[in-house]
Each structure stands twice: as structure tokens, then as C-alpha cells.
Write a protein that holds these residues in place. Structure first.
Motif: not given
Lengths: 658, 386
Positions: A437-443, A461-467, A486-491
Motif C-alpha cells: 500500500e506504500l504511497v510515500i517512500l523517502k530514502l 509497490c505499484g501505488k507509490i506516488e512520492e519517491l 513498476g511504479c507508474k503512479k509516481i508524481r
């Protein structure tokens, strides 16, 4: 064209349905892109959309008259991103729409940062929309009393946000208070000209106020005395009011309907004052005391148990919190949903374990800069708080793959995790990838992360919007390829200082169609070709940072000016661009609001002059090298300022980061 | 390619400058340009060892191009005099000679009326007579009778009356009562202080009064006597109501008279904000009135100017772009591919995401200002009066 091809059976079938039914079906389609597809497929959908559309956010002022005419059911209008909006265009659009049909039914208008709109525009707005209920004018620093007088004509106003309207004084507030007696929510955060006198009148005139934000005002305890007379006051924020102390909180005891209180950064508020306030309020749900109490007293902790049922949010940022304190909080506040412990000294694994052992409903846990936290704390959190959605662990250096293994295995609802500066590796990401369900991931600053780790993330994690991959210098183009797959929804994507990335990587990134914010600072290997990929692929791009991309040249700017018509913020310092490219860019991008170009050495003075003359009038902020100040003709600067553009002159030395 | 770009980039502005009466021949402009270039060279010096050769060479060529452009503009517009002008330093600003006699205000002594009480007998009391107080000048020359406002000026004057007045002792500042007050502890031990009494019998400041409160300095005596026992001969010309006997008081009043009035929408005016707000709170439907009309007019003018300049700028912008376009061989056909009739062509969003790419709809060069949206022309809209 799709209408022609699909005009056969499907279209006719939809045409047979009534407008209501089509609109009902359309309401189930959430994604604006899918809605667009629907509109293109059938005229019936287009008509249903036009008839039922409630909210709209136009990006250009030219579109505004059409929007108002086409969507008669429009209730919410967001003009905060409307480039170049000014009084004349707003008034003309409104008069055109109101003249054509019945009066507009718009109830909510958002004008945040719409600094071009003054009192004339507001007068026209209020006159055209008699049912206006909510206006957001925040961050219009030029808005003053005259604008407030125009707003005060909207007698039905219930919500008003005036954050950072720096010119609003007591007189403006009084205008609103007298004109809009039904006001329920008001925020005057940072309106530094407002004093006790204005707040007192507000409390006398607007008796239905439920939520008041007077943060950062120069007000004293007197304001709290007047606000305490409000019978329905539920939500009060007094952040950074340095003259308010325990006596003021004592006065608040008069009202007993408070649900949320924010006293963060009030230096003179102590535990005793807060304890006495809690004693009188039995419905408190949210307490924010970050950076205010000098120490957490036992009297405060014991009073917490009196609101044990209602309290859901507790923020103690920046305080000294011992394990015993956390034990006491865990004992008394079982229903906590959010706890903020960022930058608290003395947080240990034992404290966290005893807290989460009791508070099983926690969803948001902020442990930013709690340096002593280790994997044991994470294991305890994962074991006890299965519902956790947001976990902030920035600068917790002892967190490792082992702790995240527990999180990944047990916290399947995790939506946001901040692991900036946490020294984690690819194995940790492998565990984390279980949280689908991960949406925001900060690394950020996790320099040991490689393409392999990103591949794990993108696989599940296909729902990630912020990386955020700030300074993850081991990332290469292959990692970006995996992310783009994989993460098509990244904004939002931050690739600052990922120095190995080349144009090939950007080609992969260009597959992210929803990308709005992209930061590419200091990627010395990318060139105009890479920028062209981005410009063509990511058409929604709103913010782009190209500072120190030394190899980006005019070709990149040409592509941006051709394809990125929605670009609002751009940084091109140190880019290898010439006056010609700059001129073309500024004359084409009609939404561009903020431009930073401190060192663009290739641009001559004449190039600057011409480029700035070519701007479309939408520019709001401009950052230039201070040496240019004496060289650029003053009337050009005056002209920019007349259009509402603020120029910041910075004197930074030219440095080269190799 | 870059050099050619530079050339192109410089052509149009040069023409522009020629049109604008050739401002570049102005030596100050040239000096500014040179300072800017110096700054650039300074920056270059800092990075020359670390930066790639390409960057340095581009920077240098940019500087060279700029120099050439300056010299060309000099040759074109300035004639022979310009370089000499450029060399001559800017005229030094005239240092204003401070006129020490210019101010006759006595702010330093204002607070003297509220004097702390000393036990009677511990000080000496001086009483000036009425004529002396009302004399236009406080200090008069014993020899010729000329009056002065300051003792120092009198001492300077006295030198002209003979060598006897030129000695260091005569010129030195006499140890006086209104010298800066000594530290509190020294007060009792040092010489007794002088205080002043008002000549008006029955006044509290008169030494005969039962609870006598002395005046601290001669200036205090003057102001007190005029304020309390003289006619108020100065009338405020603005309000014709307030009258004062001390000129400085009138000046202070005139600064605030008629301004900073707090006015309610019902027309009642107040001198203080809290009074106005109390009034507004007490009466339903009353609201503070916005400050003065002249601000309004100025605002109006400013806004009109703003709109004017913005459109002007846009015109100039598009002009510049069209010149650029012709340079680069972009045909106008590029802009022909947009239409306004298609509903679906609009870049609307629900929540910040773009639905349309907007490409081909809005011309990329920003030349569609004249196109007509919904029957009103955006340019024409500035004439709408509302």
C-alpha cells in the motif's frame, strides 16, 4: 476522432440512458484521466460530465470563462494554479458567465497564492456568486483591508483562510467580522498587523466560530479571554504566540467545548497551565505542545488520564521525553491515533515498547531524529500497532533491515515511511516491499541502496506516488528503469545528486505520465536530450529542478518550451543555456510562475533583457544574480514588479561541484 | 554555434537601445557593465582550476562578447567624448555642512517638569522675572544687548568685544546647573544644584507655594510659564480649534491633526482605535471605514498603470519573440494549428493533474493574445470599468 470510430452501437446504447444514470455511472470513475477517456468515448458522457461536474481547477485564465459556462453545477472552484489571473480577467469571466444564465452556484473558491487578484476581482466574485461559503486567500501577501472589505460583502461566508495576508489589519478583520456574522472557521495565521482589539471584536461579532487560528500573531492573553466567550469554539491554534502564557490558558477554561488545541512554540506556556486547561476540557481530542513546554510535569501526565477516552493526537516534538513519561502516556491514553516525538531527547526502545504496548490503535508515529531508536522499537511497533500507516524514522541511524523485516511482515497498511539518513540497504528494501500500500517512500542519503533494492520496491509497490532518492549515489539508469516499470503512479521524484544517472535513465523516467515534480540537481551527465525525453513524456510536469546540470543546453529548454506547457517552477542555475534558449523558454511557458537562474554564465546582459521582456506576465518569483541588478535596465524590473513578480537578488559565488 | 547565438541575441536589443535614445553611451551604464564583468572575472578566477575547460572557455567568450558589444555601442552612439567621461570619476556628493544653530527645539528638556523631589534647602532656587522669560532670546550680550538662543553662540560673539573675552576661561563652558546631571551618589556631596521657580504667585511651581515643585532648567521655566500663564496665541490652521502657546506644541499637534482618524461607517470618528472598535462592537451593522480616499485614487492609478505596463510588456515580449522567430526561421504557420471551439481541448484538472497536454492548442510562442475567448478580448478587457 474516437467519437467517430466509436459512434456505432456503444454510443447509441449510452445515449439511450438518461443523463442522471450516466452521471451516476461517471461518478464512480475517480481518476481524472479515466474520466477524460470516458468523455472522449461518448458525447453522453461529455454531457453528463458537464452537467454534474462539481469541482474544477483551471490552469490558465483563458479557460476560465468557458469553465464557468460549461459546468453550471460547479460548486468548488480552485483558482490557485490559474496562471496570470488578475482582476480584469476574473471579473470579465464572472460577468460573462453570470450574464449568460442564472447566477453562479459556486460555494467554495480557492485563491491561494493568486497574488494578481485584488479587491476589484474579489468584489466581482462576491457579486457573481451569492452562495459563496468558503474562500481561501492564503499566501496573498498583498491582500489588505480593501480586499477584506470586498470579501465582507459575502454575508453567507462560513470559512475563510487568510494565512500570510500580511497587509490585513484590525480594520480588515473588523470588516469581515461585521460583514460575515456566520463565520465558522477562520485562519489569520501570520497576519502580523492584527492585534488583541481585532480579535476581541471578532469574538463579539462572529458567535458561531468553531475553529480559529491566530498563530504567529502579536496577541496577548486578552485575545484568549475574548475567544473563551465563544460557545462553540472547538479548534484553537496559537502557535508561536510569544506573549501568551499560563494565565491565558487559564482564561480558556471559560469555554468547555474545545476539541483541539495547538500551543506549539509558545515559549511561556508550561505544563501547569496546560494541565489546568485539560482539567476543564473534557472533549479534547488533539493536543500539540511541540517546542513549548520546557519540561513535562507529572501534573500534566496525570491530567491526561481525565481525557483518556477522547484524546487521539498528541504531539510532543522537541521536548525531553523519558521512558517513564511514555509509560504514563501509554497507561492513560489508550485511544491515541497519532503521536509526535520528533527531535525528542531521551526516547529509547524501552519507552517506545511500553507506549505501543497500550496504544494499539496508533496510525502515525513520528520518531524523526530520535537517535537512540533501534530495531527493537520497530519490532515492538510492528507487533502491537498493526494499523500503522505512517512511520517517520528520519535520522535514526540504528534502524536496519532486521527492524524493517518486522514492519514489512506485519504492517500491511503502511502508506508512508521516511527512512532518510537511516543507513539501510537493499535487504531492508526487500522486506519493505511487502507493504504493497506504500504511497510515500523517502530514502534520501541512504547511499548503500542500489538498483537491486529499487527493483524489489517496484516489483510490489505499484501505488507509490512520492519517491525520494536524494543522494542515493549508487542508483543507476537500471534502477530508474525498474521504478518506471513498476511504479507508474509516481508524481514526485527526487533524484538530486544521484550522479550516475544519464540520459538513458531519464528516458525511463519519461514513461511516468503522472510525474509533476522532478528534481535533477547536480546530475552532470544528463544533457538536453534527456530533458527532451522528460518534456515529451511527462506532460503534467509542474516543477523541475535542473540546478548544476552542467551539460543541459538550449536543446533542453527548447523541448521544455514546446512540450511542458504546465511547468510552474523551474531552476536552471549553472545550466549551459544561452540567451536565445532562455528567451524562447520565457516567451512560450505561459504557466511559469517561479524561475531561478542565478548563474547562467552563457547568457549575456542583452540576453537577460530580452528574455525577461518576453515573459508572459505570469511570473511571480524570479531569482537572479545580484550583479545583474545594476546592469539590467530599471524600467524592465519595474515592469516585472508591476505584473506582480518579486525579484530576489542573490549574491552567491560561482562554484563548480565536480 | 554558441558564438552565433550570441551575435543573434545581441542584434535586437541593440536596435532597441538605438530606438530608446541610446542609453548605453551613458558612462555610468558602461561603468556598471564593466563592474559586472569584473565580478564575472572574479568568479571565474575562483573556479578556473576545478571547472572543466569547456565551462571556462564559454565564460570567457561570453565576457569577450560583452566587451565587444560595449565597445560597439560606444562607437555607435557616444562619439569621442564618451571614453573621457567614463574615466572621470563621479562627482563627490557635497557634504552637507551641519548647521548647529538650525534647530530651536528643546526636546531634551521636555521631561523636566516631572522632577523628582529633593528635600528643600538642599538646592538653590532661582527665579527669573517675566520679561526675562518672555524675551525672544535667552542669552543677551551685556555689552551690545544682542540676543542669542544659545550660550555658546553668545560666547563666540563676545570675542568680538575685546581680548578679555578671548581667554580660555571666558570661552570655556561655565559650570552650570543644567549640565548633565551628576551621578546620583555624587549629588549630595557635590555643589548644590540650581532649580528654578515660576514668577507667577500662587502657582505650584512658585517658591511661595506650600507644596512647591521646582522646575529643573531655564527652558522648563519658559515652557511652563507660556503654557500655564500666557495666552494661547498659536492656532492650528488645519482644525482651527486647537490653540497653543508654545510653537513646538503646535507643530507636534499639526503632525497628527486630521490624520490617523478612526472613522466608522456611520460617520462618527474617533481619535483612538480601541474607541472605534468599542463603538463598532456596540452597534449592529457598523463597521470601520477604510482609510482615506486619496489612497484609493492612488491605488486606482497604480492598478491602471499596472495593467497598462503589463500589456505593454506583453506587446514588447511578443515583438521580441517575433523578431527572434524570424531570425530562427520559424514560420507563422506554426501558430495556425489552434482552435477554440473544441470543448475537450481545455486543460482542466480535478486535483492538480493535467487532463490535456495543451499542445497545439495554446501556441507555444505565446502569440495568441489577440484570439477571442468567449466573445471578450483579453487585451480589450482592461478597458472594462468596474
Amino acid at each position: 476522432m474516437s467519437q467517430d470510430s466509436g459512434g456505432g452501437g456503444g454510443d447509441a446504447a449510452i445515449e439511450a440512458l438518461s443523463l442522471d444514470l450516466v452521471a451516476h455511472a461517471l461518478a464512480g470513475v475517480r481518476d481524472p484521466r479515466d474520466r477524460k477517456s470516458c468523455r472522449l468515448v461518448s458525447r453522453a458522457f461529455a454531457r453528463a460530465e458537464a452537467a454534474s461536474r462539481r469541482a474544477c481547477r483551471p490552469l490558465r485564465r483563458e479557460a476560465l470563462p468557458r469553465v464557468l459556462r460549461l459546468f453550471p453545477a460547479l460548486a468548488s472552484l480552485d483558482l490557485s494554479a490559474c496562471a496570470g489571473l488578475d482582476d480584469a480577467s476574473l471579473a470579465a469571466a464572472l460577468s460573462g458567465a453570470a450574464g449568460a444564465g442564472a447566477e453562479l452556484g459556486v460555494r467554495r473558491v480557492r485563491l491561494a497564492r493568486a497574488s494578481g487578484v485584488g479587491w476589484r476581482g474579489l468584489e466581482a466574485l462576491v457579486a457573481a456568486c451569492p452562495r459563496l461559503e468558503a474562500v481561501d486567500m492564503s499566501h496573498c501577501p498583498a491582500a489588505g483591508d480593501r480586499e477584506m472589505a470586498a470579501l465582507a460583502a459575502a454575508a453567507g461566508l462560513r470559512e475563510l483562510a487568510l494565512d500570510k495576508c500580511l497587509a490585513v489589519t484590525d480594520v480588515g478583520l473588523a470588516k469581515v467580522a461585521v460583514g460575515c456574522p456566520g463565520l465558522e472557521r477562520l485562519s489569520v495565521r501570520w497576519c502580523r498587523e492584527i492585534s488583541d482589539i481585532g480579535v476581541e471584536l471578532l469574538a463579539k461579532k462572529c458567535r458561531r466560530l468553531r475553529s480559529v487560528d491566530i498563530s504567529y500573531l502579536k496577541v496577548t492573553n486578552e485575545s484568549l479571554r475574548s475567544l473563551s466567550t465563544l460557545e462553540k469554539l472547538e479548534d484553537l491554534a496559537i502557535v508561536g504566540c510569544l506573549s501568551i502564557d499560563d494565565d491565558g490558558l487559564e482564561m480558556l477554561r471559560a469555554s468547555n467545548s474545545l476539541q483541539s488545541i495547538d500551543v506549539s512554540r509558545c515559549d511561556h506556556v508550561t505544563s501547569q497551565g496546560l494541565a489546568s486547561l485539560i482539567e476543564s476540557q473534557s472533549f479534547l481530542q488533539k493536543i500539540n505542545v511541540g517546542h513549548s513546554l520546557h519540561e513535562i510535569d507529572t501534573c500534566f501526565l496525570s491530567k491526561l488520564s481525565t481525557i483518556r477516552e477522547s484524546l487521539t493526537v498528541l504531539r510532543l516534538d522537541g521536548l525531553e521525553v523519558f521512558a517513564s513519561t511514555l509509560v504514563a502516556i501509554g497507561d492513560s491514553c489508550k485511544n491515541l491515533v497519532e503521536i509526535g516525538l520528533s527531535k525528542c531527547d531521551g526516547i529509547t526502545d524501552d519507552g517506545i515498547s511500553s507506549l505501543v504496548a497500550h496504544c494499539n490503535y496508533l496510525r502515525t508515529i513520528d520518531l524523526t531524529c530520535c537517535h537512540l531508536i533501534t530495531d527493537d522499537a520497530l519490532a515492538a511497533i510492528a507487533e502491537n500497532c498493526r494499523m500503522v500507516e505512517c512511520l517517520r524514522l528520519e535520522s535514526c541511524p540504528f534502524v536496519s533491515a532486521k527492524g524493517l523485516e518486522h514492519i514489512g511482515a506485519l504492517c500491511s497498511r503502511l502508506k508512508e515511511i521516511d527512512l532518510t539518513d537511516c543507513c539501510i540497504n537493499d535487504t531492508a528494501l526487500q522486506h519493505l516491499a511487502q507493504c504493497s500500500e506504500l504511497v510515500i517512500l523517502k530514502l534520501g542519503l541512504c547511499s548503500s541502496i542500489s538498483d537491486k533494492g529499487l527493483a524489489y520496491i517496484s516489483s510490489n509497490c505499484g501505488k507509490i506516488e512520492e519517491l525520494d532518492l536524494y543522494r542515493c549515489s549508487a542508483i543507476t539508469d537500471d534502477g530508474l528503469a525498474a521504478v518506471a516499470r513498476g511504479c507508474k503512479k509516481i508524481r514526485m521524484l527526487n533524484l538530486r545528486y544521484c550522479t550516475q544517472i544519464t540520459d538513458g535513465g531519464l528516458k525511463h523516467v519519461s514513461a511516468l505520465e503522472e510525474l509533476t515534480n522532478l528534481e535533477l540537481r547536480c546530475l552532470a551527465r544528463i544533457t538536453g536530450i534527456g530533458i527532451t525525453y522528460i518534456a515529451v513524456g511527462c506532460t503534467c510536469l509542474v516543477e523541475l529542478d535542473l540546478k548544476c546540470c552542467y551539460s543541459v543546453d538550449d536543446a533542453g529548454l527548447w523541448a521544455l518550451s514546446r512540450y511542458s506547457q504546465n511547468l510552474r517552477q523551474l531552476t536552471i542555475s549553472y545550466c549551459q543555456v544561452t540567451g536565445l534558449g532562455l528567451c524562447h523558454l520565457l516567451s512560450s511557458l505561459r504557466c511559469l510562475q517561479e524561475l531561478k537562474m542565478v548563474h547562467v554564465s552563457w547568457v549575456s546582459i542583452e540576453g537577460f533583457e530580452m528574455a525577461l521582456r518576453a515573459t508572459c506576465g505570469s511570473l511571480k518569483k524570479l531569482k537572479l544574480f545580484s550583479g545583474l541588478r545594476s546592469v539590467i535596465s530599471p524600467e524592465l524590473i519595474q515592469m516585472l514588479e508591476a505584473c506582480g513578480c518579486r525579484v530576489r537578488w542573490v549574491d552567491k559565488p560561482l562554484v563548480y561541484k565536480g | 554555434m554558441e558564438a552565433c547565438n550570441f551575435e543573434n541575441a545581441m542584434e535586437a536589443p541593440r536596435q532597441e537601445q538605438d530606438r530608446a535614445g541610446d542609453s548605453s553611451a551613458d558612462p555610468r551604464t558602461i561603468l556598471k557593465h564593466l563592474t559586472f564583468l569584473e565580478q564575472k572575472i572574479g568568479h571565474l578566477r575562483g573556479i578556473i582550476c576545478t571547472a572543466p575547460r569547456q565551462l571556462v572557455s564559454a565564460e570567457l567568450s561570453c565576457i569577450a562578447v560583452q566587451l565587444v558589444s560595449i565597445s560597439r555601442s560606444l562607437a555607435a552612439g557616444g562619439g569621442a567624448t564618451a571614453p573621457e567621461d567614463a574615466k572621470s570619476p563621479a562627482p563627490a556628493a557635497h557634504a552637507h555642512e551641519g548647521d548647529s544653530d538650525s534647530s530651536d527645539h528643546d526636546h531634551g528638556h521636555r521631561g523636566g517638569d516631572d522632577e523628582e523631589r529633593l528635600p528643600p534647602g538642599s538646592y538653590e532656587v532661582i527665579e527669573l522675572d517675566r520679561e526675562e522669560i518672555l524675551a525672544p532670546h535667552v542669552h543677551t550680550c551685556k555689552v551690545c544687548g544682542k540676543g542669542f538662543k544659545r550660550d555658546a553662540n553668545l560666547r563666540m560673539h563676545m570675542r568680538g568685544h575685546g581680548d578679555a573675552y578671548k581667554t580660555a576661561a571666558a570661552l570655556a563652558r561655565p559650570a552650570r546647573d543644567d549640565a548633565p546631571p551628576p551621578p546620583p551618589d555624587a549629588r549630595t556631596t557635590a555643589t548644590t544644584r540650581c532649580f528654578y521657580s515660576c514668577p507667577y504667585v500662587g502657582c505650584k511651581r512658585n517658591r511661595e507655594h506650600r507644596s512647591f515643585q521646582p522646575l529643573k532648567t531655564a527652558v522648563c521655566v519658559r515652557n511652563h510659564y507660556r503654557r500655564s500663564h500666557c495666552d494661547k496665541s498659536y492656532t492650528c490652521r488645519r482644525c482651527n480649534v486647537k490653540r497653543f502657546s508654545v510653537l513646538a506644541d503646535l507643530r507636534t499637534h499639526e503632525k497628527h491633526c486630521g490624520r490617523d482618524r478612526w472613522v466608522c461607517s456611520c460617520g462618527t470618528s474617533f481619535s483612538r482605535k480601541d474607541k472605534l472598535f468599542g463603538h463598532v462592537a456596540a452597534f449592529d451593522g457598523h463597521a470601520p471605514a477604510l482609510p482615506p480616499e486619496e489612497d484609493d485614487a492612488a491605488d486606482h492609478r497604480g492598478a491602471a498603470n499596472g495593467i497598462g505596463t503589463s500589456s505593454e510588456q506583453q506587446l514588447m515580449g511578443s515583438e521580441a519573440v517575433s523578431s527572434m522567430a524570424s531570425m530562427e526561421g520559424i514560420s507563422d504557420g506554426m501558430f495556425a494549428d489552434f482552435s477554440c471551439s473544441d470543448i475537450k481541448g481545455f486543460p482542466l484538472t480535478d486535483d492538480g493533474r493535467c487532463l490535456e497536454d495543451g499542445r497545439g492548442f495554446f501556441s507555444p510562442m505565446g502569440l495568441d493574445y489577440s484570439c477571442d475567448f468567449d466573445g471578450f478580448d483579453l487585451f480589450g478587457s482592461q478597458v472594462i470599468d468596474f
